[in-house]
Design a protein around this motif. Sequence first.
Motif: not given
Length: 756
Positions: A452-462, A482-492
Motif C-alpha cells: 500500500l505504501r509503495d502503490g503496489q496495492a490499491k484495495v484493502l478488504f478486511a 490513505r493511499r488506497a483507492s478503496l478500503t472495506v471493513h466488515v464489522s460489528t
Amino acid sequence: MATKPPAGDPVQDAPQVAPPQHAAAGLRAIGHTLRIAQQQMGVARTARTLLKVNQKDGFDCPGCAWPEGDKRHTAEFCENGAKAVAEEATLRRVTPEFFAAHPLADLAARSGYWLGQQGRITQPMYLPEGGDRYEAISWERAFAVIAEELTALASPDEALFYTSGRTSNEAAFLFQLFAREFGTNNLPDCSNMCHESSGSALNETIGIGKGSVSLEDLHRADLIIVAGQNPGTNHPRMLSALEQAKSAGAKIISVNPLPEAGMERFKNPQTPLGMLKGTALNDLFLQIRIGGDQALFRLLNKLVIEAGGATDEAFIREHTHGYEEFAAAAKEADWAQTLTATGLTRTEIEQALAMVLASERTIVCWAMGLTQHKHAVATIREVVNLLLLRGNIGRPGAGVCPVRGHSNVQGDRTMGIFERPAAAFLDALDKEFGITSPRGHGFDVVRSIEALRDGQAKVLFAMGGNFVGATPDTEVTEAAIRRASLTVHVSTKLNRSHAVTGRRALILPTLGRTDKDVQASGKQFVTVEDSMGMVHSSRGNLAPASPHLLSEPAIVARMARAVLGAASATPWEEFERDYASIRDRIARVIPGFEDFNAKVARPGGFRLPHAPRDERRFPTATGKANFTAAPVEYPKIPEGRLLLQTLRSHDQYNTTIYGLDDRYRGITGGRRVVMVNPEDAAELGLADGSYTDLVSEWRDGVERRAPGFRVVHYPTARGCAAAYYPETNVLVPLDSTADTSNTPASKSVVVRFEPA
C-alpha cells in the motif's frame, strides 16, 4: 437497564496506581463481569446470553480460542469472555444519524475505547471520494462499488483480502475461494502478527503448524512450562486447566519478564473454596529478561544431554533427525552468556532443570512473549528440541501448546487463509471448483502495508478486525492506508480502522456470534476450530441488531457474484442459502473434514487428526521430527536505554478496549503508562508518577515517538519496560520482524525516555 455510551472521551492523563495484585479471578471478577454485562445488555439479556456462551447448543465465545471440555459448567466463560460477549450483544446502536453527527475528522480524534463503546453498526455506510463523513448506502450499491474498484485494477494482486480470527470456518473458506478465483493469494491475516512464528517453527520441526496437546493432556502432565504468556488476562479459562493439573500433582514453571497475578494464585469462581482461598499455581517463577528464552532453553537442553540417561534414546533414534548436529551446538551453550541473556541466577536454572528431569510428561505453553521477536522462530524450535530430547511429543500428557488468541484464528488458517498456500491445497481447491488458483505467494500483513505504501496495492478488504489498530509503525501504516483507492471493513462495531480510510471507504455491518442467522433454507450455524484442534458448531440466540445486517458468508457470496459475474461457475447463491453446502465442499477439499456435516452435528464436535500426536508420524521434509541448531540470539540493550514489550491490559482483548483499568497490575483510569523496574528508573532519573515520551531506536534513524506516558515503578525484569498496545504500536518499526515468519517484533523494542 443498559446504560448509554459515553458522550465524550474520558480523560486519561492521570491514571491511578496501586500495588499489583497476587491472585486472579474470584469475587471481584464476578462483580466486574456482571457490572459490564448489565451496562451493555441489561439484566434479562445478560442472563439469556451468557448462559449460552461455549455451550454445546450455544455460541462460541468471540474472545479467545481456549477449548472446552466435554462436561460444561453452567457459566462456561471468563471475565474477559463475558466482556467480549457484552460488547457484541450490546443494546447500543450506531445508526446513520450517528455518522451524520460525527464527521470523519471527529472519529479520527476519538480513542479506540470511545469508538468501541458506541454500539453495533446498523446499516452499510459509504465514504465517497472527497466526502467528510460516512453516509448510508444500500447493499446492492455497496457491492457495486467494490466491483467497480476490483475490476478496474491492473492486476488482481493489487487487492488485499485481510481476515480477522473471529471469522467462521464457512466464511473463511468462501473468502479465500473468492480471492483465488479472483486471482490472488494476497490473504494476510491476524496470525501473521501473532502465532506465525509458531507455525513456521512447528511446520519445520514436527510437520504441522498446530499444537499437539488436548485439554486432557494438560490434566495429565507432570510438568507444564508457561513461557511468554499471561493466562490470567489473555486466556483466563486456562487457569482452570492449570488448577486441575496441579490437583493431579503437576508442577508449573512460569517464564515471564513480569510477575502475573493469574500465575501466582487462581481464585476459581466456580467453587466457594476457590473464590475464598484459591490455588497457588507457580512452583517456580523465572523472571526472564525480554528475549532471553532461546538462551534459557538452549542451556537446559545442554544440561539434559549432560545429565546421563535423561534423553529418550529410542525415540530420538526412531523418530528424529539432526540430533548430532543439534547436540554439538547445545554443548557450546555457555553459562555466562545465558545468565546475561536471561537475567536469571544459576540456582534458578538448576531448579528448572531438576523439574524437567523429574517429569515424564512435559508440556510447554507459549504465546506472544515468544513469537514477537527477531529470533522467535529459533526460540520455538529450541522449545521443540527440549521436548524431543525426552520423547515428549506423541505421548499422553506431553507436547507443544501454542495458545492462540482469537477464537477461530487457527480455523481460518485451516480453511486456506494463508498467503503461501501448499500446492496440495490449491490442487484440491481447483479440482473441486474448476478454477485455476494462482501459485505465486501473496502478501502477509507487513508486506501488505509495504505494498500500500509503495502503490503496489490499491484495495484493502478486511473481514473483521482492526487492521490499523493491530499493525505496527502506526504513522507509516496510516499513511499507507490513505493511499488506497478503496478500503472495506466488515464489522460489528466501530474501531480506528473506520477513521483511517482510502479515497473511498465502506463499512459493511455483519452478524455477530450472538446473533441468530436465518437464510433462505432456514436457521444456520457456523463452525470454529479451537486452539487444540477441536471443531464445533456455534449458534447465536439473539435477534440481530438491525434488519439491515448480513452474515459474513452472505457478504462474501454477494460480493463474489458482483465481482465475478456470470463467468463464475461457483454456486455462490447456494452457499448463501444453506451453509451445509459450504461444509460439503470443505469436506472434499480439506483433509480431516470428511463427512463434515455429520461429524459437526455431534454435541461438542470432533477433533482434527494430528499425525505427530496420534501416530508419532512427522510429515516433515525428512519424514521425522527435526532437531535444529540455530545460533543463540538475544537483544542487546544500549546504555541508557530499555527494552520495551507491548502488552494488553486486563480491560482489553486484542485492540478492543473494554475499560481503562488494569486491575491485576494495580493501574486504573488510564492506559498511557510505562512500567519500569525501580532500579532502572533510578538510574535513568525516572521518578514514579513523572511523565515521559517514549522514543524507539531503529537502524533507519527514524524517530518514532509515543508522547505523554506516566512512569510506573513496577517489578519488571531489569533492563525491561512494558506498555500497552495499540498506543505503543507507533514505536514498532515496520521492518523490525521475526526471521522466517515476518511477524512484527513488538516484544523487543529499544526505547529511550525523554521529558514529556
